[in-house]
Enzyme design. Structure first.
Site, PDB file in Angstrom:
ATOM      1  N   HIS A   1      18.536  -4.460  -5.263  1.00  0.00           N
ATOM      2  CA  HIS A   1      17.923  -3.486  -4.345  1.00  0.00           C
ATOM      3  C   HIS A   1      17.397  -4.176  -3.088  1.00  0.00           C
ATOM      4  CE1 HIS A   1      15.577   0.254  -3.500  1.00  0.00           C
ATOM      5  NE2 HIS A   1      14.779  -0.605  -2.900  1.00  0.00           N
ATOM      6  N   GLU A   2      16.611  -5.227  -3.278  1.00  0.00           N
ATOM      7  CA  GLU A   2      16.027  -5.898  -2.097  1.00  0.00           C
ATOM      8  C   GLU A   2      17.125  -6.529  -1.262  1.00  0.00           C
ATOM      9  OE1 GLU A   2      13.118  -4.926  -1.709  1.00  0.00           O
ATOM     10  OE2 GLU A   2      12.741  -4.375  -3.799  1.00  0.00           O
TER      11      GLU A   2
ATOM     12  N   GLU B   1      15.237   3.984   1.511  1.00  0.00           N
ATOM     13  CA  GLU B   1      14.921   3.855   0.079  1.00  0.00           C
ATOM     14  C   GLU B   1      15.884   4.634  -0.814  1.00  0.00           C
ATOM     15  OE1 GLU B   1      13.395   1.505  -0.841  1.00  0.00           O
ATOM     16  OE2 GLU B   1      12.020   0.967   0.781  1.00  0.00           O
TER      17      GLU B   1
ATOM     18  N   GLU C   1      11.610  -6.440   0.889  1.00  0.00           N
ATOM     19  CA  GLU C   1      12.876  -6.889   1.477  1.00  0.00           C
ATOM     20  C   GLU C   1      12.750  -7.589   2.821  1.00  0.00           C
ATOM     21  OE1 GLU C   1      11.907  -3.574   1.149  1.00  0.00           O
ATOM     22  OE2 GLU C   1      12.516  -2.408   2.901  1.00  0.00           O
TER      23      GLU C   1
HETATM   24  N1  B3K Z   1      10.197  -1.459   0.625  1.00  0.00           N
HETATM   25  C1  B3K Z   1       9.336  -1.944  -0.406  1.00  0.00           C
HETATM   26  C2  B3K Z   1       8.209  -1.031  -0.722  1.00  0.00           C
HETATM   27  C3  B3K Z   1       7.009  -1.209   0.121  1.00  0.00           C
HETATM   28  C4  B3K Z   1       5.861  -0.367  -0.402  1.00  0.00           C
HETATM   29  C5  B3K Z   1       4.707  -0.371   0.541  1.00  0.00           C
HETATM   30  N2  B3K Z   1       3.562   0.361   0.046  1.00  0.00           N
HETATM   31  C6  B3K Z   1      10.061  -2.271  -1.646  1.00  0.00           C
HETATM   32  C7  B3K Z   1      11.357  -1.585  -1.839  1.00  0.00           C
HETATM   33  O1  B3K Z   1      11.463  -0.391  -1.916  1.00  0.00           O
HETATM   34  O2  B3K Z   1      12.346  -2.264  -1.870  1.00  0.00           O
HETATM   35 ZN    ZN Z   2      13.490  -0.296  -1.380  1.00  0.00          ZN
END
Ligand code: B3K
Ligand code: ZN
Length: 873
Positions: free
Chosen positions: A299-300, A322, A266
């Site tokens: 989500h992003e 998250e 994101e």
């Molecule tokens: N925030 C990222 C995940 C990053 C993972 C790093 N090992 C994707 C997400 O949850 O949207």
């Molecule tokens: Zn996320």
């Protein structure tokens, strides 16, 4: 190495007010100049050192206020840059580093994927680009300048808005300058440089600001990005309508990359995606892919507010962004599609991915208190259970209270790095509710088991529910306390309607939600004139295991009559689970025939959503059954029971299901990726599964015909799975046809790999090994590795758990092989060992030996892999 502890949190002695980055991009030799405006934090000692994180860095020079530091004025290692006592309170620090992106196989920091430069900084990748306070509580506005060869890298993208671009006179290079005015932590930094095509749309936010939306893909893939764009526009509108959140830059860029460790990222104004979550067309993407793209794009995008505008103080708070963002994307898909169907799919995923984690050696709280490697904490517990906690808050506070709390959270913490306490306090203050007891959900690991016993007293006209809860010990948490558990319920009368009651004693009940907040509670409902069947945990209102004294007949009743579709599905699962477990122990229960007939009724019930019918007809997976059994598990016995029950269903309902299958055939050949057309495909493919399992030659023929006539990936793939896994006539031909059709498309070939890697028949491991020599396979691409090795270990219960331990040895060897190049990927596939202790003794011994062999191999292990192996043992 010693673990990092939540209780040790300390703010940095210096703040970074402004970040100016200058990249000269070259695949083998990239230079980075970072100019930081640094200010000592109020209250920090004047003598405090500035100590920045690095990882595998090469320092070319460091200046303070443009004056180079002498060697004795700082210390630098690849992992750290330290200036013992900066003279001024505010100064400009300039750091030069150089990198070789072409050698970056970890896919963290700056790397090259199919000729495109891209970055991945979360959690700690920015320190592989330059020395920095690489932690989420140091926020600053960033300006990024990129210079690169114009022909090879015509597209130059950064965070924020483009402020300047042009050619570098007298060279074959060009440059671009991007500025992001919103303060952000380093993990949200990104850049992309490559030769990419794009599609664009103009969007206007609810308050009238224009935004340019672009999705970048490899040339030739433009039309495959349309669905992602459609999903993005719908997400942006939804966030305005449901959460009152608007986008905040002139441009929103999305880039699809083929080498990516996870789903997507994101980064502010520049989301970078695994191309699996962008590219879709009917020929190569299944309905599950379309749904996955919709939810990951959402989500992003939703992270822009929950993650970016408000970020996390430290990585222990990861679920703050998250869990909340998963909840938001689940709600989005529920609104766009069918709410009950989405809820069932989310619960299936929670139970498949999170419950085993919570019940095994890798269990950890939704907010962990310690970690050795943060990359190992991007787990189903942080994401999916984290989302369940947000959902419970909504259940406890109601729709309006929840929205008030969210509004206050955004108002209070915009531009900040927040904690779970800040989040919870917003709900408490907005609604006047005390959530102290609820906070325990964040610190206590493990899945509670709720036991419910119902007794009806006709004379007294009362229904008594005796409820209790218990959570088993998890690593570092031997003692568990009772949690507050919202149980949504109804008392279902013979006509299917919920009965009312005059009063209730023994628990707080708000509308249809009962609060269980003690170890044991006896709840009495008065004024009940007929014996009802309690329907508990409707909509799966809490992430618990529910055990009740309802008979199979009661469950069959709920399966047919409950007004809550989730619990109709759940009742079908509960009955099927009991039948399957009995079969795995060699006994057939007498209710089997009624169950099968009830399935037949659901299959044909046109009052129900087709997608719902497809889900209700799906038996619990072999992994679900293993989890329910919990100990001394024999995956072969489970696999056989599963096969047998599917065959019994196919045989008993054959003609009926075949007629339905024919009736549901599409009327025209146009493909529609929407939820209702996908629901029909799901139901039809489910029916085909039973026709195939029946053993009838005609059913087998239908499968091959289904494959041959498929005009979309969903149908083609469903048929291919049946042909391969049931070893039906036409299998070899179908595999070859699929391969010939899709051999140049990596994402479609991943499906071909996975079908074969998940075949339950003996000989699959040998096939898996052969597949890794296939020209479409690559050990350096995470999607390929996951589609073969990951699919075998996580998706093939019988062959991964082969009694001779060959599956375990293969995982151990493969982990070691991958670990040297890509530790995150290695540690992720190693997670397949997490349930080894629930197996029968022989397999346990083999699994343990394989795990030990990783630690004893003599190979130097990454912190990622070592951490998982040690915790599993
Ligand atoms: N925030 C990222 C995940 C990053 C993972 C790093 N090992 C994707 C997400 O949850 O949207
Ligand atoms: Zn996320």
């Amino acid at each position: 190495a010693a673990p990092i502890l939540l209780k040790d949190y300390q703010p940095t002695p210096y703040l970074i007010e402004k970040v100016d980055l200058d990249f000269r991009l070259n695949p083998t030799h990239t230079t980075v100049r970072s100019k930081l405006t640094v200010r000592r934090r109020e209250g920090a000692a004047a003598t405090a050192a500035i100590e920045l994180d690095g990882d595998d860095l090469k320092l070319d020079g460091v200046c303070v206020d443009d004056i180079p530091l002498a060697e004795e004025e700082y210390t630098a290692t690849p992992d750290r840059l330290m200036i013992p006592a900066p003279a001024a309170e505010r100064f400009e620090l300039t750091i030069d580093t150089s990198l070789d992106p072409s050698k970056n196989t970890q896919l963290m920091g700056l790397y090259v994927s199919s000729g495109t430069f891209c970055t991945q900084c979360e959690a700690e990748g920015f320190r592989r680009i330059t020395y920095f306070y690489d932690r989420p509580d140091v926020l600053a506005p960033y300006t990024t300048r990129m210079t690169a060869n114009k022909k090879a890298y015509p597209v130059l993208l950064g965070n924020g808005n483009l402020v300047e671009s042009g050619d570098v006179t007298g060279t074959d290079e060009h440059y671009a300058v991007w500025h992001d005015p919103h303060p952000k932590p380093s993990y949200l930094f990104a850049l992309v440089a490559g030769n990419l095509a794009h599609i664009s749309t103009d969007y206007t936010t609810s308050s009238g600001s224009p935004v340019k939306l672009n999705i970048y893909v490899e040339h030739g893939n433009e039309t495959r990005a349309d669905w992602a764009m459609d999903s993005l526009v719908r997400s942006m509108r939804w966030d305005e309508q449901v959460f009152g959140r608007e986008y905040d830059l002139d441009v929103f860029n999305v880039v699809a990359i083929s080498d990516f460790n996870m789903g997507a990222m994101e980064n502010k104004g520049l989301n970078i995606f695994n191309d699996k979550y962008i590219l879709a067309d009917p020929d190569t993407a299944s309905d599950a892919d379309y749904a996955g793209i919709e939810s990951v794009v959402a989500h992003e995008y939703f992270h822009n507010w929950t993650g970016n505008r408000i970020t996390c103080r430290d990585w222990f708070q990861l679920c703050l962004k998250e869990g909340l963002t998963v909840f938001r994307d689940q709600e989005f898909s529920a609104d766009e599609r069918s709410r009950p169907v989405k809820r069932i799919a989310d619960v299936q995923r929670l139970k498949a991915a999170q419950f085993p984690e919570d019940g095994g050696p890798l269990a950890h709280p939704v907010r962990p208190e310690q970690y050795k490697e943060i990359n190992n904490f991007y787990t189903a517990t942080i994401y999916e259970k984290g989302a369940e906690l947000v959902r419970m808050i909504k259940t406890l506070l109601g729709e309006r209270g929840f929205r008030k709390g969210m509004d206050l959270y955004f108002e209070r913490h915009d531009g900040e790095a927040a904690t779970i306490e800040d989040f919870i306090k917003s709900f408490e203050d907005a609604t006047g509710t005390d959530l102290r007891h609820f906070m325990l959900w964040y610190s206590q690991a493990g899945t509670p088991t709720v036991t419910a016993e119902a007794t009806y007293d006709a004379q007294a006209q009362t229904l008594t529910l005796t409820l209790s809860q218990e959570t088993r010990p998890t690593p570092n948490q031997p003692q568990k306390k009772p949690l507050v558990i919202p149980i949504r319920f109804g008392l279902v009368a013979a006509n299917g309607k919920d009965v009312g009651y005059s009063k209730v004693e023994g628990a707080t009940v708000n509308a249809d939600v009962l609060l269980l907040n003690e170890a044991q509670q006896t709840v009495v409902f008065h004024g009940i004139s007929e014996k009802p069947v309690p329907s508990l945990l409707r909509e799966f209102s809490a992430p618990v295991n529910l055990r009740s004294n309802l008979s199979l007949d009661d469950q069959l009743f709920l399966m047919g009559r409950d007004s809550d579709p989730f619990n109709r599905w759940q009742a079908a699962q509960t009955v099927a689970t009991r039948l399957l477990i009995s079969r795995s122990r060699g006994e057939n229960l007498p209710q089997e025939a009624s169950f099968i007939d009830a399935l037949g009724e659901i299959a044909a019930d046109t009052c129900l959503d087709t997608a719902f019918r497809a889900l209700a007809l799906q038996l619990p997976s072999e992994a679900d059954l293993a989890r329910e059994i919990g100990e001394n598990v024999d995956p072969d016995a489970i696999g056989r029971a599963h096969e047998d029950l599917r065959a019994a269903i196919g045989q008993r309902l054959y003609g009926y299901l075949r007629d339905l299958y024919v009736e549901l055939a599409p009327k025209d050949s146009r493909f529609d990726p929407g939820a209702s057309a996908a629901g029909v495909r799901a139901l039809r493919n489910r029916l085909l599964g039973y026709l195939a399992a029946s053993g009838e030659a005609e059913g087998h023929g239908l499968v091959k015909a289904h494959f041959d006539s498929a005009n979309n990936m969903t149908d083609r793939l469903s048929a291919l799975v049946l042909l391969d896994h049931l070893n039906l006539p036409g299998k070899t031909e179908a595999l070859a046809a699929f391969e010939a059709r899709h051999k140049t498309d990596h994402l479609a070939m991943d499906k071909w790999f996975t079908v074969q890697a998940t075949c339950p028949a003996p000989g699959t491991l040998a096939r898996v090994k052969e597949l890794t020599n296939h020209p479409a396979f690559s050990w350096t691409n995470p999607n390929r590795v996951r589609s073969v090795v990951g699919a075998f270990c996580a998706g093939n219960q019988r062959q991964f758990n082969a009694p001779d331990g060959s599956g375990y040895d293969y995982l151990a060897e493969t982990t070691l092989q991958i670990d040297g190049k890509n530790p995150q990927l290695a540690a992720r596939i190693l997670n397949s060992f997490r349930s080894w202790r629930s197996l029968e003794a022989g397999r346990q011994e083999k699994a343990k030996a394989a795990l030990k062999s990783i630690l004893d191999s003599g190979q130097e292990l990454s912190t990622d892999t070592k951490d998982i192996a040690e915790r599993c043992l």
